[in-house]
Structures are given as structure tokens and as C-alpha cells.
Design a protein around this motif. Structure first.
Motif, PDB file in Angstrom:
ATOM      1  N   HIS A  17      68.593 -38.313  11.402  1.00 58.99           N
ATOM      2  CA  HIS A  17      69.884 -37.738  10.998  1.00 58.99           C
ATOM      3  C   HIS A  17      69.895 -36.237  11.247  1.00 58.99           C
ATOM      4  O   HIS A  17      68.865 -35.650  11.585  1.00 58.99           O
ATOM      5  CB  HIS A  17      70.229 -38.074   9.551  1.00 58.99           C
TER       6      HIS A  17
ATOM      7  N   HIS B  57      70.438 -33.436   9.417  1.00 57.65           N
ATOM      8  CA  HIS B  57      70.006 -32.343   8.539  1.00 57.65           C
ATOM      9  C   HIS B  57      68.914 -31.517   9.218  1.00 57.65           C
ATOM     10  O   HIS B  57      68.049 -32.061   9.899  1.00 57.65           O
ATOM     11  CB  HIS B  57      69.466 -32.897   7.213  1.00 57.65           C
TER      12      HIS B  57
ATOM     13  N   ASP C 142      66.256 -30.079   8.268  1.00 58.83           N
ATOM     14  CA  ASP C 142      64.831 -30.334   8.040  1.00 58.83           C
ATOM     15  C   ASP C 142      64.337 -31.529   8.874  1.00 58.83           C
ATOM     16  O   ASP C 142      63.156 -31.844   8.877  1.00 58.83           O
ATOM     17  CB  ASP C 142      64.506 -30.499   6.540  1.00 58.83           C
ATOM     18  N   HIS C 143      65.251 -32.171   9.598  1.00 55.22           N
ATOM     19  CA  HIS C 143      64.878 -33.242  10.536  1.00 55.22           C
ATOM     20  C   HIS C 143      65.215 -32.883  11.993  1.00 55.22           C
ATOM     21  O   HIS C 143      64.625 -33.429  12.907  1.00 55.22           O
ATOM     22  CB  HIS C 143      65.580 -34.553  10.158  1.00 55.22           C
TER      23      HIS C 143
ATOM     24  N   HIS D 178      72.838 -41.924   3.753  1.00 56.92           N
ATOM     25  CA  HIS D 178      72.468 -40.559   3.321  1.00 56.92           C
ATOM     26  C   HIS D 178      73.496 -39.518   3.754  1.00 56.92           C
ATOM     27  O   HIS D 178      74.079 -38.831   2.906  1.00 56.92           O
ATOM     28  CB  HIS D 178      71.088 -40.252   3.890  1.00 56.92           C
TER      29      HIS D 178
ATOM     30  N   ASP E  82      65.974 -40.147   5.548  1.00 56.95           N
ATOM     31  CA  ASP E  82      66.445 -39.937   4.185  1.00 56.95           C
ATOM     32  C   ASP E  82      67.418 -41.058   3.847  1.00 56.95           C
ATOM     33  O   ASP E  82      68.241 -41.434   4.682  1.00 56.95           O
ATOM     34  CB  ASP E  82      67.155 -38.582   4.054  1.00 56.95           C
TER      35      ASP E  82
ATOM     36  N   HIS F  62      70.452 -38.469  -1.811  1.00 61.01           N
ATOM     37  CA  HIS F  62      69.158 -39.143  -1.850  1.00 61.01           C
ATOM     38  C   HIS F  62      69.115 -40.183  -2.958  1.00 61.01           C
ATOM     39  O   HIS F  62      69.691 -39.994  -4.026  1.00 61.01           O
ATOM     40  CB  HIS F  62      68.043 -38.124  -2.139  1.00 61.01           C
TER      41      HIS F  62
HETATM   42 ZN   LIG Z   1      68.603 -35.339   4.913  1.00 57.17          ZN
END
Ligand SMILES: [Zn+2]
Length: 643
Positions: free
Chosen positions: A244, A246, A248-249, A331, A354, A586
């Protein structure tokens, strides 16, 4: 002749055997995971609705049929014929003819009407004109991201096809046929939240799953340079899979292209668009904060060019010994649980990405039903033993109460929110509460990237929760288009007007009060005791949001929009401050446990990742005790051999 060419020759004669002798096959090519069949008789091909489906199941390939460029009618003639076939109500806004591939891209307000029942209208178009139609939705709210991505891909069409042909030959290369094995190496995201990155490695293939940054710790990036990852050269990577958008990914996906990666990125279509939006913003924020970003916008464009969008449920060959299937993760828009089938029944690994397990207002809950799964790499953000969230309905009522209270004292509700996901969820809560009279009608102003992110959501309603999608499709009732929502696009002047006006709700980025237009709203409303700052999302340690939550009432604010940078003053906060818990993308501890409890089949091994140290340890041991499965809380740089 290379092995792939021989394979294509064989496929060509197999197809010729299958189709009626009146249909000629001129060429057969791979483009990414698809097999493209060129014919001089596209109209006859489209005449039999089952032909392509039967071919696909016989050859076990995804098949696209295109007219041989030599038999194409001119776009001028075809245009009117295409429009004659499509029902007027479909709202066609653009027809784009591509003579190199014989495709016509149809942009319409209601793509379903262009497709028809089981694709009947599409077939009718080909029967009529011979061109191969492709349909995209006209965004109901104009989105610069969607239109930029589409225009860019149109511009780069030729080069993109070359990429796809190269990737296609790579996917269908001959297996080396050595012994078979499967392993995973963790490059980040273990006993921490952030910098998600994993290598899935088989005897034939190497895939990178996610490549994110660590918010608040810019120097801590995934261990990409080890030999198992890029250390042996970016060309040794077969594919990148993005769960996905976001950051942090996804934040460091474009960086791979700076390191020489030139292969595919598999993700859903909304993830592609959101990744474009968020990584460009990431570069922007880095520049504003005086940091040197790790790559430039050129690499974001490269990443978008290399995206191969997949839909939920599509089983796709991504290497000779690897099939990938995405499933809804609940998510954020386009988020996917990623299922890998290795070899011919050798092994199955699932990456949860997530997840949110229960339905939310925006999304159906995460899918946990698979044909087979032996190992699961599972997020554990709220895996700690006390990580239970407030019931969603209670949270919504608390928000409604807060809004009513502020309305009575004629103030304004200021909600800092993340542009993607949380904002749209809060919009849905507010829209329904106003429609049902639980709160009085008043304007809801959306500032920062929220409007743009909302526009992207409305472009992909098939990724939203069933009943929301049905409302948008069938009842012509798109809640995001409700009258009370107002896009702040006039900057400071418009904000001043809102401040001088009556009661209102304001949603603004950034979600943790770390910058963005929320700073300007604070400056305007901070001294108004009748207004209220209402937090609806997690405030990380070290952010201004967290400090305000903890009771800080002397806030440093710079003079935004004054043209004099660097000046700052202190604002004493007199507006109310409140936190409404329970809105989350989450799963909480219970949701995570239920995901496993109801998972079918239940995996033998679970790697608990994406959580701070105590959360992953807690969650790993809970899974072991409750379900007697082999569980791990790996550190970064560990390798697990599964087979
Ligand atoms: Zn995420």
C-alpha cells in the motif's frame, strides 16, 4: 531462437488450433504478465463471447486480443461508431485512439455502462470497429494526481510497452530447474514501525516486498545494500511488490530506480496513484525542512512508469515459479494482503501488509481466506496485550458530541487529519450525522491534500466498502460530493473568511500538527476559547500534536504566508483540546487475533513484524499460546528458510 520465442511460437500454433479457421493470428507477444494476441480478424474474435475466456483457461494465461495495425479503421471513422454503441448515460468524456496497438481508451463517468453485462458492450464495440476498448473512470471530483498519472502514462506509452515486453519475457523465461527452496530476509520493520522491506527469495526468483522510510528517523532506511537485496546488483531483483501507499511502505520505492532497478512494481491502481501523490509530497516536505531528499521527482515518474496494476483476486504470474494475488486489506485505499504461490504447489507465503480486520466506514475488512498458506508475515502495530481500541460507534458518538458542543458556543471544530484515509472516514461520519440530524448543518472545510486524496478515493469506488460503493454506483449518491464539503483552495484569504464566519468544521493536514495548513488554522483559531482542537488520530512522540495533547499551551508558530520566513512567535493556546480515540486504519489486538482465529487455512508459521518491540513479542507469544503455531518476532537482517 531464444527459449521465450520458441514458447511464443508454440502458443501461437496452440491458439490457431483453438480458434475457428476464419480467424487469423498474426503475432503473439508477452506484455508483462499478459499474453497479447494480434489478429487480422478482431471483429470475428469478439463475435464469440467465450473464445477469449476458453483460451485463457486452456493456456492458463491472461489474454488480451488486439487488432493487427494493418486492418484498423481510421480513428475518425471509429469514433462515431464507438459512441453509437455506448449508451448515452455512460457519460463518455474522452476517446483516445492508439494506432500503435489498436487500443481505444474510453474515459467515462460510468465505466460499468461501457463494459456492459459480462463485457457485452465492450465486445460489441470491437465487433463494430475492430479496435480493442479499454475503460477508465472520469474522476467525479477532478483529481490532478489521477490526470497527471494518466497523461504521463499516455506520453510514455511507447517506452512503457518496451518495459512491459521486457518484463513479460523475464516472467516467462525458462526455469533453471535447480532444487527448490523458499526463504525470506527481513530488511526493516522488525521490532519497529517503519522502513518496511522484505526479500522473498526462491531458487529462481528474488522479490522485494515494500520499501518504506521510517517516519521521524530519516536516516534509518531498509538494509537494501546486503547481497540478498541490491548488494549483488539491482538487476538481480525480479520484481517489487507494494502492499500500500503509506510512506513507511513506499517512500523509498523511487530510490530503487536511482540504484539501477528497471523492473516491474506490482500494486493496485489506487496504490500507484497514491504513491505518486505521497512520494512527491515527501520530496516537498524534505526540501522545506532543508533535508536533501534521497531521490528526485524523475525517479517518482520512473516508478509510476514501471507499475503493473493488479486487481484484487487476479492470480498473476510474476516469475517462472511465482504467482502473486492481491486481496483487500481494509487499511487504506488500494491496500493489499499479498499472497505468493511458489512453484507448482511447493509453498505459499502471505504478507499481510497493514490490515484492518473489521469493516470500517470506508472499507470491507481484510481478507483472510486463501486456497493455501503455510507462512504469514503479519503486521503487529497494535499487537500489545493492552492495545484494545475504543469501539468505533462510541468514537463516532464522542466526535458528534464534541461537534454539537462547539456549535452551541458558536465556535469551530479544528480536526488535524491525515489526508489519506482518516479524513475520508471522518467526512463519512460527519455527512451521515448531518443527514440524519444528529448535528446541525454547517460548512465542512477541507484543507491541504485532503481534497485531492478524496478525489482519488472517488475515482476508485470499487475499492470501497460494498454499501458505500453501491450508494455511489446505484443510488447516484456520492457522500463525498455532499454540499457542505468545501475545498479550501484560496489560501490565506479564504481561511480568513472562514475564521470570520459562523460555526464550521475544519479538517486540515498535517495529521500530527507537524506543518502544513493546520499551523495556519492554529494561528487563526488558537486564541478562541469557543473553538476546539479535536484529535482523531495517533500523535507520535516528539510531534507538536503530542505536545498539545500533553498539555502544552505555549506554541511556537512561524509567520505563515507573511513572506518573511524564519520569523516565529509564540501563541498561547486558549481553544479547547480534545482527543477522540478509536478511529484507526489498523486492527487492534482483538482484530489481529481474530484475523488469525478465522483465517482459512491457518498458517504453520507466523513472523510478527511492524510493531515496536513489546508489541511484536506480546503478539507472537499470544499467537503461540492461543493457536499453538510456530511464531517468531524477528529482528532486522534475519533470514528464514521455509522450504
Ligand atoms: Zn499503512
Amino acid at each position: 531462437m531464444s527459449q521465450v520465442d520458441t514458447q511464443l511460437e508454440e502458443l501461437k500454433s496452440e491458439i490457431e488450433d483453438e480458434v475457428p479457421s476464419t480467424i487469423s493470428i498474426t503475432d503473439v507477444k508477452y506484455e508483462g504478465p499478459e499474453l497479447v494476441v494480434y489478429t487480422r480478424d478482431p471483429k470475428e474474435f469478439a463475435g464469440d463471447g467465450n473464445l477469449v475466456r476458453n483460451l485463457a483457461s486452456k493456456l492458463r494465461k491472461r489474454i488480451t486480443v488486439r487488432p493487427d495495425p494493418e486492418v484498423l479503421s481510421s480513428p475518425e471513422t471509429a469514433r462515431q461508431q464507438v459512441l453509437d454503441v455506448i449508451p448515452e448515460d455512460a457519460g463518455v468524456s474522452e476517446l483516445d485512439f492508439h494506432e500503435d496497438t489498436g487500443e481505444v481508451v474510453i474515459e467515462a463517468e460510468k465505466p460499468g455502462m461501457v463494459i456492459g453485462r459480462h463485457g457485452s458492450t465492450l465486445r460489441e464495440i470491437t465487433q463494430e470497429v475492430g479496435w480493442t476498448p479499454e475503460v477508465v473512470r472520469t474522476p467525479p471530483i477532478e483529481s490532478s494526481t489521477v490526470s497527471n498519472v494518466r497523461n504521463f502514462l499516455k506520453q510514455e506509452r511507447q517506452e512503457r510497452r518496451e518495459v512491459l515486453e521486457r518484463v513479460g519475457r523475464q516472467i516467462h523465461r525458462e526455469e533453471m530447474g535447480r532444487e527448490q527452496w523458499v526463504r525470506i530476509t527481513t530488511l526493516g520493520c522488525c521490532r519497529e514501525v517503519g522502513r518496511a522491506a522484505f526479500i522473498l527469495n526462491t531458487a529462481e526468483t528474488r522479490v522485494l516486498v515494500d520499501c518504506g522510510d521510517k517516519p521521524g528517523a530519516e536516516g534509518e532506511v531498509p538494509y537494501l545494500q546486503i547481497p540478498e537485496a541490491l548488494g549483488a546488483g539491482a538487476q538481480n531483483l525480479d520484481a517489487v511488490v507494494l502492499t500500500h501507499a503509506h510512506l513507511d511502505h513506499s517512500a523509498l520505492i523511487p530510490l530503487l530506480f536511482k540504484y539501477g532497478y528497471d523492473g516491474p512494481i506490482y500494486c493496485t491502481e489506487p496504490t500507484r496513484d497514491l504513491m505518486g501523490l505521497l512520494t512527491l509530497d515527501y520530496l516537498d516536505v524534505a526540501a522545506k525542512e532543508g533535508r536533501t531528499p534521497p531521490y528526485e521527482s524523475e525517479q517518482v515518474r520512473e516508478a509510476i512508469k514501471h507499475c503493473i496494476p493488479l486487481e484484487y483476486g487476479d492470480v498473476t504470474d510474476i516469475a517462472p515459479d511465482l504467482k502473486l494475488t492481491f486481496h483487500n486489506a481494509g487499511h487504506i485505499l488500494g491496500s493489499a494482503v499479498s499472497h505468493f504461490h511458489v512453484g507448482d504447489g511447493l509453498y505459499n507465503v502471505c504478507f499481510s501488509g497493514d490490515i484492518h480486520y473489521e469493516d470500517t466506514r470506508l472499507f470491507n475488512g481484510a481478507v483472510n481466506d486463501f486456497p493455501r498458506v503455510e507462512a504469514l508475515v503479519m503486521e503487529s502495530t497494535y499487537g500489545g496485550r493492552n492495545d484494545y481500541q475504543t469501539d468505533q460507534q462510541d468514537s463516532e458518538e464522542a466526535l458528534i458530541e464534541a461537534i454539537n458542543e462547539v456549535h452551541e458556543q458558536e465556535g469551530k471544530v479544528l480536526i488535524p487529519a491525515f489526508a489519506v484515509g482518516r479524513s475520508q472516514e471522518i467526512m463519512l461520519v460527519i455527512e451521515e450525522a448531518m443527514r440524519s440530524g444528529k448535528i446541525p448543518e454547517m460548512p465542512v472545510h477541507l484543507d491541504g491534500m485532503i481534497w485531492e486524496a478524496t478525489a482519488i478515493h472517488t475515482t476508485y469506488p470499487e475499492y470501497l466498502r460494498d454499501d458505500l460503493r453501491d450508494r455511489i454506483f446505484h443510488e447516484n449518491e456520492n457522500p463525498f460530493l455532499a454540499d457542505q464539503f468545501n475545498h479550501i483552495d484560496g489560501g490565506q484569504e479564504e481561511r480568513q473568511e472562514v475564521v470570520d464566519g459562523g460555526p464550521a468544521i475544519i479538517l486540515s493536514t498535517s495529521g500530527m500538527v507537524t506543518g502544513g495548513p493546520i499551523m495556519s488554522w492554529l494561528r487563526h483559531l488558537g486564541s478562541d476559547p469557543n473553538s476546539k482542537l479535536t484529535f482523531v488520530g495517533y500523535q507520535a512522540q516528539g510531534t507538536l500534536g503530542r505536545r498539545i495533547q500533553n498539555g502544552w499551551d505555549e506554541i511556537p508558530v512561524s509567520d505563515f504566508g507573511s513572506g518573511r520566513s524564519g520569523r516565529s512567535s509564540t501563541l498561547s493556546l486558549e481553544m479547547g483540546v480534545q482527543t477522540v480515540d478509536g478511529f484507526s486504519g489498523h486492527a487492534d489486538r482483538e482484530g489481529l487475533m481474530n484475523f488469525i482465529r478465522n483465517m482459512s487455512p491457518r498458517p504453520e508459521k507466523v513472523l510478527c513484524v511492524h510493531g515496536d518491540e513489546s508489541s511484536v513479542q506480546d503478539f507472537s507469544s499470544a499467537l503461540y499460546h492461543e493457536f499453538n503455531m510456530r511464531t517468531f518476532a524477528p529482528k532486522n537482517l534475519e533470514t528464514f528458510r521455509f522450504k
